[in-house]
Design a protein around this motif. Sequence first.
Motif, PDB file in Angstrom:
ATOM      1  N   ASN A  22      -1.728   0.009   3.660  1.00 61.48           N
ATOM      2  CA  ASN A  22      -2.208  -0.534   2.382  1.00 61.48           C
ATOM      3  C   ASN A  22      -2.838  -1.905   2.559  1.00 61.48           C
ATOM      4  N   PHE A  23      -2.183  -2.755   3.334  1.00 67.11           N
ATOM      5  CA  PHE A  23      -2.696  -4.105   3.530  1.00 67.11           C
ATOM      6  C   PHE A  23      -4.034  -4.093   4.250  1.00 67.11           C
ATOM      7  N   PHE A  24      -4.158  -3.253   5.276  1.00 70.83           N
ATOM      8  CA  PHE A  24      -5.426  -3.165   6.000  1.00 70.83           C
ATOM      9  C   PHE A  24      -6.548  -2.701   5.077  1.00 70.83           C
ATOM     10  N   HIS A  69      -8.629 -18.131   3.628  1.00 66.50           N
ATOM     11  CA  HIS A  69      -7.166 -18.172   3.553  1.00 66.50           C
ATOM     12  C   HIS A  69      -6.678 -17.813   2.156  1.00 66.50           C
ATOM     13  N   ILE A  70      -7.381 -18.280   1.154  1.00 61.77           N
ATOM     14  CA  ILE A  70      -6.998 -17.991  -0.229  1.00 61.77           C
ATOM     15  C   ILE A  70      -7.162 -16.508  -0.525  1.00 61.77           C
ATOM     16  N   THR A  71      -8.295 -15.915  -0.124  1.00 61.74           N
ATOM     17  CA  THR A  71      -8.497 -14.487  -0.379  1.00 61.74           C
ATOM     18  C   THR A  71      -7.507 -13.643   0.416  1.00 61.74           C
ATOM     19  N   PHE A  72      -7.211 -14.058   1.649  1.00 58.31           N
ATOM     20  CA  PHE A  72      -6.213 -13.350   2.452  1.00 58.31           C
ATOM     21  C   PHE A  72      -4.860 -13.355   1.752  1.00 58.31           C
ATOM     22  N   LEU A 116      -2.834 -10.195   0.327  1.00 56.93           N
ATOM     23  CA  LEU A 116      -1.477  -9.984   0.832  1.00 56.93           C
ATOM     24  C   LEU A 116      -0.495  -9.819  -0.316  1.00 56.93           C
ATOM     25  N   LEU A 117      -0.615 -10.640  -1.349  1.00 53.50           N
ATOM     26  CA  LEU A 117       0.263 -10.511  -2.516  1.00 53.50           C
ATOM     27  C   LEU A 117       0.060  -9.176  -3.230  1.00 53.50           C
ATOM     28  N   ILE A 118      -1.167  -8.709  -3.297  1.00 49.56           N
ATOM     29  CA  ILE A 118      -1.431  -7.401  -3.910  1.00 49.56           C
ATOM     30  C   ILE A 118      -0.762  -6.296  -3.091  1.00 49.56           C
ATOM     31  N   ALA A 119      -0.876  -6.355  -1.768  1.00 54.46           N
ATOM     32  CA  ALA A 119      -0.257  -5.334  -0.912  1.00 54.46           C
ATOM     33  C   ALA A 119       1.269  -5.378  -1.012  1.00 54.46           C
ATOM     34  N   ILE A 120       1.842  -6.564  -1.063  1.00 51.94           N
ATOM     35  CA  ILE A 120       3.300  -6.690  -1.210  1.00 51.94           C
ATOM     36  C   ILE A 120       3.742  -6.116  -2.548  1.00 51.94           C
TER      37      ILE A 120
END
Length: 80
Positions: A16-18, A55-58, A62-66
């Motif tokens: 999902n994260f990828f 970094h902000i978009t990453f 990441l928060l969406i995937a979590i």
Amino acid sequence: MRWFKTDNEIIQFLINFFLIETLGQIALYLFCLLFRIFGMPQLYHFMYATPLVRHITFTVFLLIAITLSVVNILRKKKRS
């Protein structure tokens, strides 16, 4: 073609994260490019002039995937 299915939460999170990271970066680039093509280059220049945008978009992706992983875990727990 059959999609890869697994019950391993870590593998699901990584997939999902990828996908979210890759498709999100592509969508963000195309969105900025679209604004630039139609005569509004401010967003495009802002995105590439600000050093922490990657970094902000990453972090956002990441928060969406979590969030998706936690929702899937809670949904599985509620079903059982």
